[in-house]
Design an enzyme around this catalytic site. Structure first.
Site, PDB file in Angstrom:
ATOM      1  N   HIS A  56       0.854  -1.182   0.000  1.00 50.67           N
ATOM      2  CA  HIS A  56       0.000   0.000   0.000  1.00 50.67           C
ATOM      3  C   HIS A  56       0.893   1.237   0.000  1.00 50.67           C
ATOM      4  O   HIS A  56       1.733   1.403   0.884  1.00 50.67           O
ATOM      5  CB  HIS A  56      -0.913   0.003   1.229  1.00 50.67           C
ATOM      6  N   LYS A  91      -0.197  10.951   1.348  1.00 47.46           N
ATOM      7  CA  LYS A  91       0.673  10.392   0.301  1.00 47.46           C
ATOM      8  C   LYS A  91       0.219  10.845  -1.090  1.00 47.46           C
ATOM      9  O   LYS A  91       1.031  11.297  -1.904  1.00 47.46           O
ATOM     10  CB  LYS A  91       0.662   8.854   0.371  1.00 47.46           C
ATOM     11  N   ASP A 129      -1.884   3.920  -4.642  1.00 45.25           N
ATOM     12  CA  ASP A 129      -2.630   3.062  -3.728  1.00 45.25           C
ATOM     13  C   ASP A 129      -2.048   1.651  -3.616  1.00 45.25           C
ATOM     14  O   ASP A 129      -1.514   1.280  -2.588  1.00 45.25           O
ATOM     15  CB  ASP A 129      -4.112   3.003  -4.117  1.00 45.25           C
ATOM     16  N   ARG A 164      18.504  14.186  12.332  1.00 45.15           N
ATOM     17  CA  ARG A 164      18.714  15.572  11.909  1.00 45.15           C
ATOM     18  C   ARG A 164      20.001  15.747  11.113  1.00 45.15           C
ATOM     19  O   ARG A 164      20.242  16.822  10.558  1.00 45.15           O
ATOM     20  CB  ARG A 164      18.724  16.492  13.131  1.00 45.15           C
TER      21      ARG A 164
END
Length: 329
Positions: A147, A168, A186, A253
């Protein structure tokens, strides 16, 4: 040997084009078209025709080129049909004559009686072997469905994953608007090719280039943005997981550590991107794609940054700035 199979009839009916076209047609043995092909390799049966049947790879497609064809003519000229008859007693999926070579009526009759399909192609032996191995390898490759949304950004295949509703499709739509391409929305089917590459495409080719945008509905990307905005398949090179921003979670980071996601035994770089209002996800994804391209060229931004910091500390400049009371900020 694969656990997947394809019948000879399915192979004949496949709509293969361009560099995958096999240009095959059936000459005899049509009652055997339901026979299954279980191996992606082909076999040149020269040794078998000479009488050496040990380790005979009869489960493969049997390819006859000019050499095998000349040997068949020699056997028929000598009226020595026993090796040919023995050949057709094996459970062979099919026989292919390349370069438009025409088998004799004797060969066709033996094939008919044994139920072995005889095919013919106008391709050369080497070219046909390369193409059919490529086609069958794609069919037999390990696969699964995921998915997500699969896009191509700056030539890099990026699979966007995350929980339903995280954004998304909306992010992918913005990327398409910025000139990038959609592969599938999808449901994405991935296949492991050659043991080290993951190819992704839409699980259903008829609807793979449609997108569901909440509040808007289903849109056809090819119709709205043109055929230049879509692509049939692409190698998966990065997986980007979109997740709702978690205040308690520590996110990377600097980027010196590379995380991976296992896909059918292949490790694909994984990037986790937290989502919250105000973050421009398309620009972040574009930067990730360009950074991945730099990595393939041997340049790692995070590593260079880390090395520059270490050189700065080792040079003594950091100590001078600290003890000298200079304002670093």
């Amino acid at each position: 040997m694969s656990d997947k199979t394809i019948s000879v009839l399915n192979l004949l009916d496949m709509d293969l084009k361009g560099h995958n076209a096999l240009n095959i047609r059936c000459l005899a043995g049509r009652n055997g078209l339901s026979r299954e092909i279980k191996a992606s390799d082909v076999n040149r049966p020269g040794l078998a025709l000479s009488g050496f049947y040990e380790s005979f790879a009869h489960e493969r497609v049997q390819l006859f080129g000019r050499g095998e064809y000349a040997y068949l003519q020699k056997l028929e000229g000598e009226e020595n049909l026993d090796p040919i008859k023995k050949f057709f007693t094996y459970e062979i999926p099919c026989v292919v004559f390349s370069q438009n070579l025409q088998p004799s009526e004797t060969i066709l009759s033996l094939a008919e009686s044994s139920g072995v399909p005889v095919l013919q192609s106008d391709l050369g032996s080497s070219e046909f072997a390369q193409r059919i191995i490529r086609v069958l390898s794609n069919i037999f490759a390990p696969s699964k469905t995921l998915h997500g949304v699969f896009v191509e950004v700056y030539g890099v295949g990026i699979l966007l994953t995350g929980e339903s509703g995280v954004g998304k499709s909306e992010t992918a739509l913005e990327l398409i608007e910025r000139g990038h391409r959609l592969v599938a929305d999808d449901i994405v089917e991935i296949r492991c090719v050659n043991g080290n590459s993951i190819l992704g495409q839409g699980a259903n080719k008829l609807i793979s280039h449609h997108m569901e945008i909440r509040g808007l509905g289903i849109i056809n990307v090819a119709q709205l943005y043109g055929v230049g905005a879509i692509r049939e398949q692409k190698e998966v090179q990065i997986v980007i997981k979109l997740e709702t921003w978690d205040q308690t979670k520590v996110y990377d980071r600097i980027g010196t550590e590379t995380h991976f996601m296992d896909m059918l035994g292949v490790k694909i770089p994984l990037i986790e991107i937290p989502v919250k209002p105000g973050r421009n996800l398309p620009i972040i994804i574009e930067a990730a794609a360009m950074n991945e391209r730099l990595k393939t060229m041997g340049y790692y931004s995070a590593r260079e940054f880390n090395q520059n910091i270490l050189r700065w500390i080792e040079s003594g400049e950091a100590q001078k700035a600290y003890y000298g009371g200079e304002d670093l900020y």
